[in-house]
Enzyme design. Structure first.
Site, PDB file in Angstrom:
ATOM      1  CD1 TRP A 171      13.040  29.328 -11.196  1.00  0.00           C
ATOM      2  CD2 TRP A 171      12.092  30.353  -9.452  1.00  0.00           C
ATOM      3  NE1 TRP A 171      12.965  30.668 -11.491  1.00  0.00           N
ATOM      4  CE2 TRP A 171      12.383  31.321 -10.451  1.00  0.00           C
ATOM      5  CE3 TRP A 171      11.482  30.769  -8.268  1.00  0.00           C
ATOM      6  CZ2 TRP A 171      12.097  32.675 -10.285  1.00  0.00           C
ATOM      7  CZ3 TRP A 171      11.184  32.122  -8.112  1.00  0.00           C
ATOM      8  CH2 TRP A 171      11.493  33.055  -9.099  1.00  0.00           C
ATOM      9  CG  ASP A 203       8.932  31.851 -12.351  1.00  0.00           C
ATOM     10  OD1 ASP A 203       8.881  33.084 -12.530  1.00  0.00           O
ATOM     11  OD2 ASP A 203       9.312  31.053 -13.229  1.00  0.00           O
ATOM     12  CE  LYS A 251       6.348  34.767 -13.738  1.00  0.00           C
ATOM     13  NZ  LYS A 251       6.659  33.794 -14.783  1.00  0.00           N
TER      14      LYS A 251
END
Length: 197
Positions: free
Chosen positions: A52, A112, A153
């Site tokens: 990311w 994430d 997430k």
């Protein structure tokens, strides 16, 4: 139920020199919701191994900056660069700008993060995941600039759905997405929050 670890996205990530297949989740989010722009200041919570952060660096250009935080040891595979700063730190130890060595708010906070899964019955993994999401959302109050964006997430559960309803008034736009590269057996999805109020 099992899945092939070395699937299409795994191989694609290797070919395109990304650290992990998860980059394609962020790429789809960005292409759909237009999160990144040049010169932005980005916080990547739970960045390890770093795909990311890699994607963010590509999008924000040489005048942008990424700060990556993870409880794991710093990934030394990143090429040294003036516009990325990685640190080994527990996100629960972040309370202010000084804890990150910065002095101004972020344009984007992204997460994430996932807990070390136990596989135990009773929703233990979902609760641990939700705790990470809640803390990341808490950090937006402290670290995110007005009109900034947040991505996280989430492991689906009734508790997660109830919690996400409580944060909608903090942003002008809140969306949910299960990217194409998410494995079909996974309960994860992403919450995309734009324009922090």
């Amino acid at each position: 139920m099992t899945f092939k670890v070395k699937d299409h996205y795994f191989k694609k990530a290797k070919e395109e020199n990304y650290f992990a297949r998860s980059v394609y989740k962020l790429k789809e989010i960005d292409e759909k919701y237009h999160i990144f722009q040049k010169n932005q200041f980005v916080l990547d919570l739970g960045y390890h191994p770093g795909s990311w952060s890699q994607y963010a660096l590509e999008k924000i250009g040489s005048k942008g900056k990424v700060v990556g935080v993870d409880i794991k040891e710093v990934n030394t595979k990143f090429e040294e660069s003036a516009n990325i700063w990685l640190m080994q730190k527990d996100i629960y130890d972040i309370h202010s700008f000084s804890d990150l060595g910065v002095d101004h708010p972020f344009d984007i906070i992204m997460s994430d993060m996932a807990p070390n899964t136990t596989g135990m019955a009773g929703g233990v993994d979902q609760l641990r995941s939700l705790a990470l999401v809640e803390h990341a959302f808490h950090l937006t109050d402290v670290l995110l600039k007005k009109n900034g964006h947040f991505i996280a997430k989430v492991f689906d559960s009734q508790d997660a759905q109830a919690y996400l309803k409580t944060i909608k008034n903090k942003f002008k736009e809140v969306r949910f997405l299960k990217p194409n590269s998410t494995r079909t057996i996974s309960r994860e999805f992403f919450v995309i929050c734009k324009n922090f109020i």
